[in-house]
Motif scaffolding. Structure first.
Motif, PDB file in Angstrom:
ATOM      1  N   PRO A  15       0.820  -1.212   0.000  1.00 43.36           N
ATOM      2  CA  PRO A  15       0.000   0.000   0.000  1.00 43.36           C
ATOM      3  C   PRO A  15       0.860   1.272   0.000  1.00 43.36           C
ATOM      4  O   PRO A  15       1.987   1.274   0.500  1.00 43.36           O
ATOM      5  N   ALA A  16       0.322   2.317  -0.585  1.00 41.56           N
ATOM      6  CA  ALA A  16       0.978   3.630  -0.601  1.00 41.56           C
ATOM      7  C   ALA A  16      -0.085   4.705  -0.721  1.00 41.56           C
ATOM      8  O   ALA A  16      -1.061   4.543  -1.451  1.00 41.56           O
ATOM      9  N   THR A  17       0.119   5.780  -0.010  1.00 38.36           N
ATOM     10  CA  THR A  17      -0.781   6.923  -0.143  1.00 38.36           C
ATOM     11  C   THR A  17      -0.403   7.696  -1.409  1.00 38.36           C
ATOM     12  O   THR A  17       0.740   7.606  -1.873  1.00 38.36           O
ATOM     13  N   PRO A  18      -1.321   8.478  -1.958  1.00 44.86           N
ATOM     14  CA  PRO A  18      -0.972   9.296  -3.117  1.00 44.86           C
ATOM     15  C   PRO A  18       0.220  10.228  -2.833  1.00 44.86           C
ATOM     16  O   PRO A  18       1.088  10.412  -3.688  1.00 44.86           O
ATOM     17  N   GLN A  19       0.297  10.772  -1.617  1.00 41.31           N
ATOM     18  CA  GLN A  19       1.407  11.654  -1.267  1.00 41.31           C
ATOM     19  C   GLN A  19       2.742  10.907  -1.330  1.00 41.31           C
ATOM     20  O   GLN A  19       3.728  11.422  -1.865  1.00 41.31           O
ATOM     21  N   GLN A  20       2.790   9.686  -0.807  1.00 41.12           N
ATOM     22  CA  GLN A  20       4.010   8.884  -0.875  1.00 41.12           C
ATOM     23  C   GLN A  20       4.372   8.595  -2.327  1.00 41.12           C
ATOM     24  O   GLN A  20       5.546   8.656  -2.716  1.00 41.12           O
ATOM     25  N   LEU A  21       3.372   8.294  -3.103  1.00 43.04           N
ATOM     26  CA  LEU A  21       3.581   7.973  -4.508  1.00 43.04           C
ATOM     27  C   LEU A  21       4.175   9.160  -5.266  1.00 43.04           C
ATOM     28  O   LEU A  21       5.156   9.014  -6.004  1.00 43.04           O
ATOM     29  N   TYR A  22       3.621  10.351  -5.060  1.00 46.88           N
ATOM     30  CA  TYR A  22       4.132  11.530  -5.759  1.00 46.88           C
ATOM     31  C   TYR A  22       5.560  11.864  -5.327  1.00 46.88           C
ATOM     32  O   TYR A  22       6.392  12.240  -6.161  1.00 46.88           O
ATOM     33  N   ARG A  23       5.862  11.707  -4.031  1.00 48.86           N
ATOM     34  CA  ARG A  23       7.241  11.944  -3.572  1.00 48.86           C
ATOM     35  C   ARG A  23       8.207  10.955  -4.235  1.00 48.86           C
ATOM     36  O   ARG A  23       9.305  11.314  -4.646  1.00 48.86           O
TER      37      ARG A  23
ATOM     38  N   LEU B 101       7.804   9.395  -7.105  1.00 49.95           N
ATOM     39  CA  LEU B 101       7.942   9.738  -8.523  1.00 49.95           C
ATOM     40  C   LEU B 101       8.998  10.833  -8.712  1.00 49.95           C
ATOM     41  O   LEU B 101       9.809  10.760  -9.642  1.00 49.95           O
ATOM     42  N   GLU B 102       8.994  11.824  -7.832  1.00 48.26           N
ATOM     43  CA  GLU B 102       9.999  12.893  -7.923  1.00 48.26           C
ATOM     44  C   GLU B 102      11.408  12.330  -7.732  1.00 48.26           C
ATOM     45  O   GLU B 102      12.329  12.674  -8.474  1.00 48.26           O
ATOM     46  N   ARG B 103      11.582  11.459  -6.736  1.00 47.09           N
ATOM     47  CA  ARG B 103      12.900  10.845  -6.488  1.00 47.09           C
ATOM     48  C   ARG B 103      13.362  10.019  -7.681  1.00 47.09           C
ATOM     49  O   ARG B 103      14.530  10.087  -8.079  1.00 47.09           O
ATOM     50  N   LEU B 104      12.456   9.217  -8.215  1.00 47.46           N
ATOM     51  CA  LEU B 104      12.816   8.360  -9.345  1.00 47.46           C
ATOM     52  C   LEU B 104      13.208   9.189 -10.569  1.00 47.46           C
ATOM     53  O   LEU B 104      14.134   8.817 -11.301  1.00 47.46           O
ATOM     54  N   ALA B 105      12.519  10.300 -10.779  1.00 41.59           N
ATOM     55  CA  ALA B 105      12.866  11.184 -11.898  1.00 41.59           C
ATOM     56  C   ALA B 105      14.244  11.815 -11.660  1.00 41.59           C
ATOM     57  O   ALA B 105      15.075  11.868 -12.575  1.00 41.59           O
ATOM     58  N   GLN B 106      14.508  12.258 -10.427  1.00 44.73           N
ATOM     59  CA  GLN B 106      15.814  12.846 -10.103  1.00 44.73           C
ATOM     60  C   GLN B 106      16.939  11.820 -10.284  1.00 44.73           C
ATOM     61  O   GLN B 106      18.044  12.165 -10.687  1.00 44.73           O
TER      62      GLN B 106
ATOM     63  N   GLY C 158      16.983   9.466 -12.461  1.00 43.46           N
ATOM     64  CA  GLY C 158      17.082   9.052 -13.849  1.00 43.46           C
ATOM     65  C   GLY C 158      16.464   7.696 -14.139  1.00 43.46           C
ATOM     66  O   GLY C 158      16.708   7.114 -15.197  1.00 43.46           O
ATOM     67  N   LEU C 159      15.632   7.187 -13.228  1.00 47.96           N
ATOM     68  CA  LEU C 159      15.004   5.880 -13.424  1.00 47.96           C
ATOM     69  C   LEU C 159      13.681   5.986 -14.171  1.00 47.96           C
ATOM     70  O   LEU C 159      13.192   4.999 -14.726  1.00 47.96           O
ATOM     71  N   ILE C 160      13.090   7.178 -14.154  1.00 50.57           N
ATOM     72  CA  ILE C 160      11.883   7.460 -14.929  1.00 50.57           C
ATOM     73  C   ILE C 160      12.046   8.834 -15.564  1.00 50.57           C
ATOM     74  O   ILE C 160      12.863   9.645 -15.130  1.00 50.57           O
ATOM     75  N   GLU C 161      11.275   9.079 -16.604  1.00 52.00           N
ATOM     76  CA  GLU C 161      11.219  10.388 -17.238  1.00 52.00           C
ATOM     77  C   GLU C 161       9.816  10.937 -17.071  1.00 52.00           C
ATOM     78  O   GLU C 161       8.842  10.173 -17.055  1.00 52.00           O
ATOM     79  N   ALA C 162       9.738  12.248 -16.973  1.00 46.18           N
ATOM     80  CA  ALA C 162       8.433  12.906 -16.858  1.00 46.18           C
ATOM     81  C   ALA C 162       8.283  13.899 -17.999  1.00 46.18           C
ATOM     82  O   ALA C 162       9.245  14.550 -18.400  1.00 46.18           O
ATOM     83  N   ARG C 163       7.089  13.958 -18.533  1.00 51.02           N
ATOM     84  CA  ARG C 163       6.773  14.985 -19.525  1.00 51.02           C
ATOM     85  C   ARG C 163       5.465  15.640 -19.110  1.00 51.02           C
ATOM     86  O   ARG C 163       4.593  14.999 -18.499  1.00 51.02           O
ATOM     87  N   VAL C 164       5.331  16.906 -19.417  1.00 52.77           N
ATOM     88  CA  VAL C 164       4.142  17.666 -19.045  1.00 52.77           C
ATOM     89  C   VAL C 164       3.161  17.643 -20.212  1.00 52.77           C
ATOM     90  O   VAL C 164       3.539  17.885 -21.358  1.00 52.77           O
ATOM     91  N   VAL C 165       1.903  17.328 -19.893  1.00 53.57           N
ATOM     92  CA  VAL C 165       0.829  17.346 -20.885  1.00 53.57           C
ATOM     93  C   VAL C 165      -0.053  18.548 -20.567  1.00 53.57           C
ATOM     94  O   VAL C 165      -0.587  18.666 -19.457  1.00 53.57           O
ATOM     95  N   GLN C 166      -0.165  19.455 -21.545  1.00 54.93           N
ATOM     96  CA  GLN C 166      -0.994  20.646 -21.375  1.00 54.93           C
ATOM     97  C   GLN C 166      -2.464  20.240 -21.445  1.00 54.93           C
ATOM     98  O   GLN C 166      -2.857  19.458 -22.314  1.00 54.93           O
ATOM     99  N   GLN C 167      -3.263  20.785 -20.535  1.00 54.79           N
ATOM    100  CA  GLN C 167      -4.703  20.527 -20.536  1.00 54.79           C
ATOM    101  C   GLN C 167      -5.424  21.864 -20.461  1.00 54.79           C
ATOM    102  O   GLN C 167      -4.961  22.775 -19.788  1.00 54.79           O
ATOM    103  N   GLU C 168      -6.560  21.960 -21.138  1.00 53.58           N
ATOM    104  CA  GLU C 168      -7.265  23.230 -21.190  1.00 53.58           C
ATOM    105  C   GLU C 168      -8.075  23.527 -19.941  1.00 53.58           C
ATOM    106  O   GLU C 168      -7.974  24.595 -19.375  1.00 53.58           O
TER     107      GLU C 168
END
Length: 187
Positions: free
Chosen positions: A34-42, A44-49, A51-61
């Protein structure tokens, strides 16, 4: 094990937003990690830093922009190394209800019965949810057909573990309720 590998494994399904990953955790991974959404987002940031994952921003209207995450080759290698290594320690059960059951001899059997019935109801609800997930995953195929043709079988195998766990929880609850009823009858 850390949340890191659960996130990397979830991203084997393909690109996903943090929200989508939180749903994956809620439906399929929460039965064993189990993981809370807050733990998950933290994480994701670590994994991106790292270099284990990449993040891209998707623009939404009409909604805030969202970030989509994918595994990098380094992330795939790290996950493969982790998956090939033996677990560090066997599974340990930490369940508050079991401590309460251990102390059942000094409590009101009716209160204990209510606790077991609540656990039984919870297990039945999770089992129903897991079976709905299995039906969606199979998409009308037999298990044999699905396992033969699926690109990935890991999610199905872990779902089977969750189903088995909840089925065993139900059996245990039923047995405990019978024993409690017998004890009360013996008075």
């Amino acid at each position: 094990m850390s949340l890191k590998y659960a996130v990397l494994a979830a991203l084997l399904e393909g690109e996903a937003s943090g929200y989508e990953l939180a749903k994956v955790f809620d439906v399929s991974l929460a039965n064993f990690w189990p993981a809370t959404p807050q733990q998950l987002y933290r994480e994701l940031e670590r994994l991106a830093q790292d270099g284990l994952i990449e993040a891209r921003v998707v623009q939404q209207e009409r909604r805030p922009n969202k970030r989509m995450f994918t595994l990098t080759e380094a992330g795939r290698r790290d996950l493969a190394t982790f998956a090939a290594a033996p677990p560090r320690r066997p599974t340990a059960i930490r369940d508050e209800l079991l401590i309460k059951i251990q102390a059942v001899d000094g409590t009101d059997p009716e209160v204990t019965r209510e606790l077991i019935e609540e656990r039984r109801s919870w297990a039945r609800g999770k089992l129903d949810r897991y079976e709905r997930v299995r039906d969606r995953l199979l998409g009308g195929l037999t298990e044999e057909e699905y396992l033969r043709d699926a690109d990935r079988i890991g999610p199905y195998l872990t779902l089977m573990a969750g189903i088995t766990f909840e089925e065993e929880s139900l059996r245990w609850c039923e047995r405990v309720l019978v024993i409690l009823k017998q004890r009360v009858a013996l008075g």
